[in-house]
Scaffold this motif. Structure first.
Motif, PDB file in Angstrom:
ATOM      1  N   LEU A 105      -0.655   8.558 -13.910  1.00  0.00           N
ATOM      2  CA  LEU A 105      -0.864   7.127 -14.099  1.00  0.00           C
ATOM      3  C   LEU A 105      -0.377   6.719 -15.488  1.00  0.00           C
ATOM      4  N   GLY A 106       0.309   5.608 -15.563  1.00  0.00           N
ATOM      5  CA  GLY A 106       0.810   5.116 -16.840  1.00  0.00           C
ATOM      6  C   GLY A 106       2.191   5.599 -17.209  1.00  0.00           C
ATOM      7  N   ASP A 107       2.767   6.523 -16.430  1.00  0.00           N
ATOM      8  CA  ASP A 107       4.114   7.016 -16.729  1.00  0.00           C
ATOM      9  C   ASP A 107       5.131   5.881 -16.622  1.00  0.00           C
ATOM     10  N   SER A 108       6.071   5.878 -17.559  1.00  0.00           N
ATOM     11  CA  SER A 108       7.201   4.949 -17.502  1.00  0.00           C
ATOM     12  C   SER A 108       8.323   5.614 -16.717  1.00  0.00           C
ATOM     13  N   VAL A 109       8.856   4.929 -15.723  1.00  0.00           N
ATOM     14  CA  VAL A 109       9.836   5.531 -14.832  1.00  0.00           C
ATOM     15  C   VAL A 109      11.002   4.576 -14.586  1.00  0.00           C
ATOM     16  N   THR A 111       0.855  -1.184   0.000  1.00  0.00           N
ATOM     17  CA  THR A 111       0.000   0.000   0.000  1.00  0.00           C
ATOM     18  C   THR A 111       0.892   1.235   0.000  1.00  0.00           C
ATOM     19  N   ILE A 112       0.413   2.323  -0.564  1.00  0.00           N
ATOM     20  CA  ILE A 112       1.222   3.533  -0.679  1.00  0.00           C
ATOM     21  C   ILE A 112       0.684   4.621   0.240  1.00  0.00           C
ATOM     22  N   ASN A 113       1.616   5.501   0.662  1.00  0.00           N
ATOM     23  CA  ASN A 113       1.186   6.668   1.422  1.00  0.00           C
ATOM     24  C   ASN A 113       1.020   7.860   0.481  1.00  0.00           C
ATOM     25  N   ASP A 114       0.788   9.032   1.025  1.00  0.00           N
ATOM     26  CA  ASP A 114       0.439  10.195   0.203  1.00  0.00           C
ATOM     27  C   ASP A 114       1.546  10.634  -0.742  1.00  0.00           C
ATOM     28  N   THR A 115       2.807  10.364  -0.391  1.00  0.00           N
ATOM     29  CA  THR A 115       3.927  10.842  -1.219  1.00  0.00           C
ATOM     30  C   THR A 115       4.514   9.744  -2.099  1.00  0.00           C
ATOM     31  N   GLU A 116       3.900   8.575  -2.087  1.00  0.00           N
ATOM     32  CA  GLU A 116       4.459   7.449  -2.833  1.00  0.00           C
ATOM     33  C   GLU A 116       3.672   7.150  -4.102  1.00  0.00           C
ATOM     34  N   VAL A 117       4.297   6.344  -4.957  1.00  0.00           N
ATOM     35  CA  VAL A 117       3.615   5.784  -6.125  1.00  0.00           C
ATOM     36  C   VAL A 117       3.762   4.272  -6.066  1.00  0.00           C
ATOM     37  N   LEU A 118       2.840   3.574  -6.707  1.00  0.00           N
ATOM     38  CA  LEU A 118       2.934   2.127  -6.862  1.00  0.00           C
ATOM     39  C   LEU A 118       3.367   1.853  -8.298  1.00  0.00           C
ATOM     40  N   ILE A 119       4.454   1.116  -8.437  1.00  0.00           N
ATOM     41  CA  ILE A 119       5.020   0.825  -9.751  1.00  0.00           C
ATOM     42  C   ILE A 119       4.818  -0.651 -10.077  1.00  0.00           C
ATOM     43  N   GLU A 143       5.981   0.900 -14.673  1.00  0.00           N
ATOM     44  CA  GLU A 143       4.865   1.793 -15.012  1.00  0.00           C
ATOM     45  C   GLU A 143       4.090   2.139 -13.750  1.00  0.00           C
ATOM     46  N   ILE A 144       3.802   3.421 -13.591  1.00  0.00           N
ATOM     47  CA  ILE A 144       3.040   3.862 -12.424  1.00  0.00           C
ATOM     48  C   ILE A 144       1.579   3.431 -12.563  1.00  0.00           C
ATOM     49  N   VAL A 145       1.099   2.700 -11.547  1.00  0.00           N
ATOM     50  CA  VAL A 145      -0.290   2.227 -11.591  1.00  0.00           C
ATOM     51  C   VAL A 145      -1.137   2.818 -10.464  1.00  0.00           C
ATOM     52  N   GLN A 146      -0.513   3.538  -9.544  1.00  0.00           N
ATOM     53  CA  GLN A 146      -1.264   4.197  -8.472  1.00  0.00           C
ATOM     54  C   GLN A 146      -0.457   5.375  -7.956  1.00  0.00           C
ATOM     55  N   VAL A 191       6.118  -2.367  -6.626  1.00  0.00           N
ATOM     56  CA  VAL A 191       6.978  -1.681  -5.662  1.00  0.00           C
ATOM     57  C   VAL A 191       6.336  -0.361  -5.280  1.00  0.00           C
ATOM     58  N   ALA A 192       6.292  -0.073  -3.993  1.00  0.00           N
ATOM     59  CA  ALA A 192       5.880   1.249  -3.506  1.00  0.00           C
ATOM     60  C   ALA A 192       7.132   2.048  -3.200  1.00  0.00           C
ATOM     61  N   VAL A 193       7.219   3.266  -3.728  1.00  0.00           N
ATOM     62  CA  VAL A 193       8.414   4.080  -3.519  1.00  0.00           C
ATOM     63  C   VAL A 193       8.018   5.550  -3.509  1.00  0.00           C
ATOM     64  N   ASP A 194       8.735   6.326  -2.715  1.00  0.00           N
ATOM     65  CA  ASP A 194       8.470   7.753  -2.663  1.00  0.00           C
ATOM     66  C   ASP A 194       8.730   8.374  -4.025  1.00  0.00           C
ATOM     67  N   ALA A 195       7.873   9.274  -4.437  1.00  0.00           N
ATOM     68  CA  ALA A 195       7.991   9.897  -5.759  1.00  0.00           C
ATOM     69  C   ALA A 195       9.297  10.655  -5.923  1.00  0.00           C
ATOM     70  N   SER A 196       9.911  11.081  -4.816  1.00  0.00           N
ATOM     71  CA  SER A 196      11.171  11.820  -4.900  1.00  0.00           C
ATOM     72  C   SER A 196      12.336  10.947  -5.344  1.00  0.00           C
TER      73      SER A 196
END
Length: 339
Positions: free
Chosen positions: A83-87, A24-32, A70-73, A103-108
């Protein structure tokens, strides 16, 4: 989801493929959703317990340091991605876990995938790119007009380090095998030594900076070519007290790292050289700067032709250690491993 996890530190450790919850992700994270994960020597250092002094993971620990996906959340506070960005990313050292379907990771810690790279080649860029960037900009504080030598720099690290060094105005000299000479010169190196036929320590002197990729056996030769007041940065020789202080480690760790690196420090001091060690941190802003260099110079990191999936993660690690790969070894994620 499936994840390759370390359950026991051991010299001959093996990862286990386990079923775990999607994070699960927090407010500053993305799910990849992971597309490719790179296998690195760093994974073996973690698995064998060699880095426990730096960080002791709570086992079982999902392994893997570097990925594309790919960002899914999106977390509620994340505004710089969609959403859908390749990173691509080098995951934070304390929150690794690239050998998993999500993987859940901070967007920074992430950046958009460079436009000239795909998921495979992008997975080979983050860790080496950040190593070169942080080493040259932060640790060595390299200045225009200085000379940099990279022994063994004809591989993936040199491929990233050369354009970063040239952008800083450095003269770059590299040693490596004959087959890589033209490619390395085309990447921007000013001079190249074939280690089979030339001993660089007999041909070079008064070098400002050396980035070591070869280890302790090369130390005497590297120190002999650096001018007094110069600097040696090693990717693999090991940390010292200065490293521990720079990492703001507790006093006990500073003492232990100081003892561990004392011989290296003494040898460097005798030559009038400052010794540094680097351990690369995640940094999305730096990755964006690296992406510009990758795109401007059309850098495409080498990827080995042999393909592995998540069920073959132990075979992939063995291949990296003993198979003489020609480029980054990758774990590919597709329908061969179900969600």
């Amino acid at each position: 989801m499936k994840a390759a996890q370390l359950t026991k530190y051991a010299k001959n450790y093996q990862l286990e493929l386990n079923e775990i919850d999607v994070p699960t992700i927090n407010d500053t994270e993305v799910l990849i959703k992971v597309k490719e994960a790179a296998v690195n020597p760093l994974d073996a250092l973690i698995g064998t317990g060699s880095l426990r002094l730096m960080h002791h993971y709570q086992l079982p620990q999902t392994m893997g340091n570097e990925l594309t996906g790919e960002i899914v959340q999106l977390g509620r506070s994340v505004t710089q991605f969609n959403l859908g960005d390749s990173v691509y990313t080098r995951l934070p050292f304390h929150q690794i876990g690239a050998f998993a379907q999500y993987v859940a990771v901070d967007a920074s810690a992430i950046a958009p995938l460079p436009s000239n790279l795909d998921f495979k080649t992008g997975a080979a860029a983050a860790l080496t790119g950040l190593t070169a960037y942080q080493g040259l900009h932060e640790i060595l504080a390299a200045k225009s007009g200085q000379t940099l030598f990279i022994p063994g720099g004809s591989g993936s690290f040199g491929q990233m380090a050369i354009p970063i060094a040239k952008a800083l105005g450095l003269t770059v000299i590299v040693s490596g095998n004959a087959q890589a000479k033209e490619r390395t010169l085309a990447a921007g190196a000013d001079q190249y030594f074939d280690y089979h036929t030339q001993n660089y320590w007999e041909l070079l002197s008064d070098v400002d900076l050396v980035i070591d990729t070869l280890g302790p056996a090369e130390l005497e030769h590297e120190l002999s070519i650096i001018k007094p007041g110069g600097q040696l940065l090693s990717l693999i020789m090991g940390p010292n007290g200065a490293f521990a202080r720079a990492q703001h480690m507790p006093l006990l760790q500073r003492i232990l790292f100081g003892l561990n690196g004392r011989k290296l420090d003494q040898q460097a001091k005798k030559a009038g050289v400052t010794y540094h060690f680097i351990f690369v941190r995640s940094d999305g802003q730096q990755l964006r700067a690296i992406s510009k260099l990758i795109e401007a110079n059309n850098i495409v990191p080498a990827v080995d032709s042999k393909s592995f999936d998540l069920t073959e993660v132990n075979e992939a690690q063995a291949y990296l250690a003993n198979g003489h790969p020609r480029g980054k070894v990758l774990i590919h994620f597709d329908d061969t491993v179900s969600d």
